[in-house]
Enzyme design. Structure first.
Site, PDB file in Angstrom:
ATOM      1  CG  LEU A   1      93.469  -3.200  40.819  1.00 39.66           C
ATOM      2  CD1 LEU A   1      94.557  -2.192  40.515  1.00 39.66           C
ATOM      3  CD2 LEU A   1      93.248  -4.097  39.620  1.00 39.66           C
TER       4      LEU A   1
ATOM      5  CB  THR B   1      96.092 -11.371  36.349  1.00 42.74           C
ATOM      6  OG1 THR B   1      96.007 -12.653  35.721  1.00 42.74           O
ATOM      7  CG2 THR B   1      94.744 -11.023  36.970  1.00 42.74           C
ATOM      8  CB  SER B   2      94.783  -7.015  37.608  1.00 41.63           C
ATOM      9  OG  SER B   2      94.351  -5.812  38.177  1.00 41.63           O
ATOM     10  CB  SER B   3      98.897  -4.393  38.377  1.00 46.38           C
ATOM     11  OG  SER B   3     100.022  -3.570  38.269  1.00 46.38           O
TER      12      SER B   3
ATOM     13  CG  HIS C   1      89.531  -6.217  37.868  1.00 51.93           C
ATOM     14  ND1 HIS C   1      90.051  -5.976  36.620  1.00 51.93           N
ATOM     15  CD2 HIS C   1      90.569  -6.113  38.723  1.00 51.93           C
ATOM     16  CE1 HIS C   1      91.336  -5.720  36.722  1.00 51.93           C
ATOM     17  NE2 HIS C   1      91.687  -5.806  37.971  1.00 51.93           N
TER      18      HIS C   1
END
Ligand SMILES: *[C@@H]1O[C@H](CO)[C@@H](O)[C@H](O)[C@H]1NC(C)=O
Ligand SMILES: *[C@@H]1O[C@H](CO)[C@@H](O)[C@H](O)[C@H]1NC(C)=O
Length: 355
Positions: free
Chosen positions: A21, A154-156, A295
């Site tokens: 991540l 984005t992501s988290s 990702h």
């Protein structure tokens, strides 16, 4: 549903997932800062921020009278500053005259708490409350337009964007989510704050639309208002937050909006990029699935601006390769995003992509 995706190899540990991540983020906009009209500024403290979320703001030299606000939430391992330079929103702020606020994670791993009961409860505390308080701060201190506050991440930060829409739906006019999980999917079974949830990350949590919707509504009991229109982006080759999460996100919001998650009203192929399919479930929900993309899905800034109700980029300003300055030049000096006005010599500046 699971068979629709190539089966990614599970990351073997939490640590590995966190590293992924943190690291896989392309700084597509790294030339941005030098071209901006202003700089990123930290707000020392704001009220109602129990976890001490860092608060940063980008205010362009020229803002519109009641400026809209975009809350832009960074990925795991990121910071407000990293997302400021690693996303195009400040550039668009210069173009449209809005304000961008960037929260910065207070947690050791620089992820967002999307797992605790507090953060998943309206006015319950946690990181989500601090981010909600940034919106109140912007309205009180920057004369921001309360009807034009948007959230993206984005992501988290994408997980948190879904959480913000579920827990504080009254604050936001629209949202855009890049490679996240449904709101509530990371809910910890041991009361963990900012806890990783492998079963959710690896796509093993599946609920019906009705179950997801009930979970969302329980985060703000008694709320009868509308929820923000939301766009969900995800890559089919995401091995950090498996693409099953895309299906669950669509089920979640389809449940809230009363749409059929299995029956989009329209699917537009190769939109906005080749290999991306945009599925439209109704006016408030779109899912964009990106073939072969891992990702995370790169931010589609132009798409976000249109989704957030701004005039489509490209309708004003100078296009790529057009002149934007130089001695004797009297035309527009503003390049359409994502192009920058680059001085080639005293007589000619040209709109070019960043080098
Ligand atoms: C992960 O989240 C799911 C709900 O989405 C929950 O059932 C499960 O217990 C959670 N796991 C942990 C370790 O908290
Ligand atoms: C997009 O739709 C086409 C036609 O249904 C399909 O062949 C393709 O696999 C889809 N791509 C994605 C990323 O869903």
């Amino acid at each position: 549903m699971r068979a629709r995706f190539p089966e990614p190899t599970a990351t073997s540990s939490t640590a590995m997932a966190r590293t992924l991540l943190a690291s896989i983020f392309l700084l597509l906009w790294s030339g941005l800062v030098a071209a901006l009209t202003s700089t990123l500024v930290q707000v020392p403290s704001i009220p109602n921020n129990p976890t001490n979320v860092g608060v940063f703001v980008y205010t362009p030299t020229t803002v519109v009278e009641k400026p809209p606000v975009i809350i832009a939430i960074h990925y795991c391992g990121g910071t407000a500053d990293a997302y400021f330079t690693g996303s195009p929103y400040a550039l668009y702020a210069d173009y449209y005259g809005f304000i961008v606020m960037y929260p910065s994670s207070p947690n050791a791993d620089l992820c967002w708490d999307v797992s605790s009961v507090a953060t998943l409860t309206h006015n319950g505390g946690g990181d989500s409350f601090g981010i909600a308080s940034m919106v109140a701060y912007a309205i009180a201190n920057y004369n921001a337009d309360p009807t034009r506050v948007y959230v993206t991440g984005t992501s988290s930060g994408a997980m948190m964007t879904n959480v913000m829409c579920a827990v504080y739906p009254e604050l936001f006019a629209a949202a855009s989510v890049y490679s996240g999980v449904p709101a509530g999917c990371f809910m910890s079974n041991f009361g963990g704050v900012d806890a990783w949830n492998s079963s959710c990350a690896e796509g093993q949590v599946s609920q019906t639309s009705a179950q997801w919707a009930a979970q969302v509504r329980a985060m703000f009991p008694g709320y009868t208002g509308t929820y923000p229109p939301i766009q969900e982006y995800h890559g089919t080759a995401d091995t950090t937050l498996f693409p099953e999460n895309f299906v669950e996100e669509i089920k979640e919001w389809a449940g809230i909006f009363g749409y059929d998650a299995d029956a989009p009203t329209q699917v537009i192929e190769n939109d906005p990029l080749p290999g991306y399919n945009k599925s439209i479930y109704g006016p408030s929900l779109q899912g964009i699935l990106a073939q072969g993309v891992g990702h995370t899905v790169p931010i589609q800034g132009d798409q976000d601006m249109i989704w957030f109700g701004f005039e489509a980029p490209g309708t004003t300003g100078v296009a790529e390769f057009g002149q934007c300055g130089g001695i004797g030049y009297t035309g527009s000096t503003f390049c359409m995003p994502p192009y920058f006005c680059e001085v080639l010599n005293d007589f000619f500046s040209q709109c070019l992509t960043m080098s």
